[in-house]
Write an enzyme that holds these catalytic residues in place. Sequence first.
Site, PDB file in Angstrom:
ATOM      1  N   ASN A  82       0.800  -1.226   0.000  1.00 62.04           N
ATOM      2  CA  ASN A  82       0.000   0.000   0.000  1.00 62.04           C
ATOM      3  C   ASN A  82       0.831   1.273   0.000  1.00 62.04           C
ATOM      4  OD1 ASN A  82      -1.671  -2.077   2.125  1.00 62.04           O
ATOM      5  ND2 ASN A  82      -2.692  -1.409   0.255  1.00 62.04           N
ATOM      6  N   ILE A  89       1.068   6.841   0.076  1.00 56.40           N
ATOM      7  CA  ILE A  89       0.365   5.872   0.914  1.00 56.40           C
ATOM      8  C   ILE A  89      -1.089   5.752   0.470  1.00 56.40           C
ATOM      9  CG2 ILE A  89      -0.345   5.292   3.268  1.00 56.40           C
ATOM     10  CD1 ILE A  89       1.983   7.071   4.245  1.00 56.40           C
ATOM     11  N   CYS A  90      -1.537   4.513   0.283  1.00 56.47           N
ATOM     12  CA  CYS A  90      -2.929   4.261  -0.064  1.00 56.47           C
ATOM     13  C   CYS A  90      -3.623   3.630   1.139  1.00 56.47           C
ATOM     14  CB  CYS A  90      -3.024   3.317  -1.267  1.00 56.47           C
ATOM     15  SG  CYS A  90      -4.723   2.891  -1.728  1.00 56.47           S
ATOM     16  N   VAL A  91      -4.510   4.392   1.772  1.00 57.08           N
ATOM     17  CA  VAL A  91      -5.268   3.889   2.916  1.00 57.08           C
ATOM     18  C   VAL A  91      -6.599   4.637   2.947  1.00 57.08           C
ATOM     19  CG1 VAL A  91      -4.237   5.558   4.530  1.00 57.08           C
ATOM     20  CG2 VAL A  91      -5.126   3.393   5.391  1.00 57.08           C
TER      21      VAL A  91
END
Length: 225
Positions: A82, A89-91
Amino acid sequence: MAYPAAVMKRLAVELSDLVASPPEGIRVLLNEAQLTDVRAEIEGPAGTPFEGGLFQMRLCLPADFPASPPKGLFVTKIFHPNVSTSGDICVNVLKRDWTSETTLRHVLMVIRCLLIQPFPDSALNEEAGKLLLEEYDEYDKRARLMTNIHAMCLAKRGPTPLTASGANAGGTSSADTHAGKKDKEGGAEGSSPTLKKAKSDNPKAAAGAAANSTMAKVKKGLKRL
C-alpha cells in the site's frame, strides 16, 4: 499558503496533544516553520518485516484542510503493497473514510496498523501485493531487506529531535545539521541550560525537557491565533 485561524488553532492543539501523549510506536516532529507539514517517525511493529526499523513519513495538508484529507507519504523507502515506490500511501482513512472530524492521531495510528496488516487488494506497489498473496516468504525477504537497508540506519542513529525546524524532504533538519557542525567544532550542545543539564544527567530527562520546550512553543503560537 494561508490557512484560516481556526484551522491553525485546531492543528496546534492536535500537534500539542501528539507531542505530549504520542501513540504507541509513533513520534511526531514539529516543523515550527510550517505546522501544516506534519512529520513523524514510525517504529516498525514487532513480528512484521519492518521490525527494528524507524520509518520517517509526512502528512501534507491541502489548502482546504480539513474538508479534504492530507496526503500521506513515506520518506523512508519501504517495500509494502500500500506504499508506492515513490512513497505515496494508499489507505481509506486518507480517501473515502476521511471526514472533517478525523484527527491526525487516528490517521497516524491507522498508517502504523497498515504495517501490521497490509491490504494487497488495493496495492499501489503491485509487485509487493502480488508477492504477499502468492509468495509470502519472498515478500517477507524483500521487505526485510528494504528495512535493513533504509530503516535500520535511522533506528541506530536514534530519534530525530522533537522540533525539526526547516526539515527537508529527507527528514534531516537544519537544526540537526547545525548541531552536528557544533559537535565537530567542540561547541556547546545548545542554548538552553535546562537541556544541557538534562543531557548530561539523564537521557530521559533530556527528552522530557525537549518535549516541554516544544509544548511551550506550540502554546505560545496558540495564543497568537
